[in-house]
Design a protein around this motif. Sequence first.
Motif, PDB file in Angstrom:
ATOM      1  N   GLU A   1      12.309  -9.850   0.246  1.00 28.07           N
ATOM      2  CA  GLU A   1      11.277  -8.856   0.547  1.00 28.07           C
ATOM      3  C   GLU A   1       9.999  -9.530   1.028  1.00 28.07           C
TER       4      GLU A   1
ATOM      5  N   LYS B   1       2.523  -4.063   2.339  1.00 32.39           N
ATOM      6  CA  LYS B   1       2.685  -3.373   1.054  1.00 32.39           C
ATOM      7  C   LYS B   1       2.528  -4.333  -0.114  1.00 32.39           C
ATOM      8  N   PHE B   2       3.041  -5.567   0.069  1.00 34.62           N
ATOM      9  CA  PHE B   2       3.040  -6.528  -1.033  1.00 34.62           C
ATOM     10  C   PHE B   2       2.091  -7.694  -0.804  1.00 34.62           C
TER      11      PHE B   2
ATOM     12  N   VAL C   1      -1.366 -11.971  -2.734  1.00 32.31           N
ATOM     13  CA  VAL C   1      -0.299 -11.125  -3.256  1.00 32.31           C
ATOM     14  C   VAL C   1      -0.927  -9.889  -3.902  1.00 32.31           C
ATOM     15  N   ARG C   2      -0.579  -8.716  -3.389  1.00 29.46           N
ATOM     16  CA  ARG C   2      -1.093  -7.469  -3.944  1.00 29.46           C
ATOM     17  C   ARG C   2      -0.366  -7.138  -5.255  1.00 29.46           C
TER      18      ARG C   2
ATOM     19  N   GLU D   1       8.358  -9.220   4.954  1.00 29.79           N
ATOM     20  CA  GLU D   1       6.996  -8.751   5.216  1.00 29.79           C
ATOM     21  C   GLU D   1       6.158  -9.834   5.874  1.00 29.79           C
TER      22      GLU D   1
ATOM     23  N   SER E   1       3.841   1.935  -4.417  1.00 29.36           N
ATOM     24  CA  SER E   1       4.106   1.209  -5.666  1.00 29.36           C
ATOM     25  C   SER E   1       5.134   1.977  -6.470  1.00 29.36           C
TER      26      SER E   1
ATOM     27  N   ASN F   1       1.390  -4.669  -5.953  1.00 30.66           N
ATOM     28  CA  ASN F   1       2.747  -4.193  -5.656  1.00 30.66           C
ATOM     29  C   ASN F   1       3.741  -5.333  -5.441  1.00 30.66           C
ATOM     30  N   GLY F   2       3.246  -6.571  -5.322  1.00 30.43           N
ATOM     31  CA  GLY F   2       4.136  -7.711  -5.131  1.00 30.43           C
ATOM     32  C   GLY F   2       4.869  -8.131  -6.387  1.00 30.43           C
TER      33      GLY F   2
ATOM     34  N   ARG G   1       8.930  -8.496  -6.749  1.00 33.38           N
ATOM     35  CA  ARG G   1       9.597  -8.474  -5.448  1.00 33.38           C
ATOM     36  C   ARG G   1      10.434  -9.736  -5.243  1.00 33.38           C
TER      37      ARG G   1
END
Length: 477
Positions: free
Chosen positions: A167, A113-114, A156-157, A171, A210, A159-160, A163
């Motif tokens: 977290e 996700k992140f 790092v996306r 992940e 997100s 959504n990161g 964080r």
Amino acid sequence: MKRVLIDYEWDLFRLALLEDGDVVEFYVEQKQSIVGNIYIGRVLNVIPNLQAAFLDIGTGKNGYYYYGKQRAASDDTKERKPKVGEQLLVQVEKDPIGEKGAVLTQNISFAGKFLVLLPEEKGEIGISRKIREETERNRIREILEKLLPANCGVIVRTNGQGRTEQEFEKELQILFQKWTSIENAAYRMAPALLWQENEPALKAAKDYYSADVDSFVVNEHTMYQKLKQTGDFDGKGQPSLQWYQEGIPLFSAYYIESKLEKALSQKVWLKNGGFLVIEETEACVVVDVNSAKTAGKGDLEKNILKTNLEAAKEVAKQMRLRNLSGIIIIDFIDMVSKEYKQILQKTLEEAVSKDRVKTVVVGMTELGLMQVTRKKTKPSLQKQITTKCRSCEGSGAVFSLDWTVAKMRRETEQCFATTMFRKICVSGDMRLLKAYAGKDDDFLAVMSQYYQGEIVLCPKENTTFGWYDIEKIENRI
């Protein structure tokens, strides 16, 4: 408000992203995608001039693997050149399309996700450009420098952003365990599947996860339970998860069906009276902007700019909705002012910045054509749900058999769920009716059991491909 709708109907998976009630992204999967799957493949053929090789990965179509880093032969590419019979660990970047096999890479990655873990990219840390604050970028970099597994890199996306270290650590552990399982299985005899990506809904939840997505709605209970078990919903700062249980099909309840059919129209009207003409070709996508009723009175140049600015926003919206990709050429209405041209390009750049898929506004050519590139991730909406028309020998397109059958089934369920009729007659050609009934007539059996409804199949000869009719019969409850 943003909402993700996940719709499972028999063998068809569909997803729609809604922003304030409007559909902005849509995806349909009529077969299991293999993007992200990892294989041990055997090299069958090497083409040095293309710096490419074809591999047998056991899917029935040979995959295409480009081993060069630049479009010219070099000592570096010679060292990386595979040999016929060699076994390679590869990951699928793009699904096979038509006669073309899957596109493969040896740059293995695992997306969360992140974060995206990059095995064997020692110490590399990339951060999404959409995370702009330098202090936040530095904070993230410092955390990951401490947490990165040996010999691994990470991206790092978006959504990161924001964080915590905990977290990121959680992940990274999950992603690294996946890579460890691949390493342990990498000595199997080719061709072999080593890692299979999750269900489409789980991949979608990961991609769309997100803070600005408010809720996910899914109509299939088993998948609802799997999504719930991820722990990614209903917590603080997390989107909510809803199981849709109403009788009316999910997409019909949110008025998605009619909007999607409009998304395939070649002509798109603008609010001020102008319109776009969108045409997909093998080489590129062409968009023509027309003024139509917008001439009006006053300053002609300002009226043209106004139409072009509205068109730029609509083009960005259509690229997302139709999943247009590759080279996109936009023929805006000609303008003389350099200032107005700069305003137009800036407006288009701002509009495409909302796109999750990487999109670059290259700029105007000498002929006044705007050039845009959008990364290819999946086939366009038109290619996903239409097929070549046999009647016109490939010069046009009609809805595919799978798409038409799914639509017929939705209309059937809606009829039984919302009316008192319990008997209907479905007409069409025999091939269509067989697909509609399902294997061993399983769809007919489910409708009979769940709704106490009777479906009569009425074969018709010499009908056009995809034509059908659903007639309600006076047999009420």
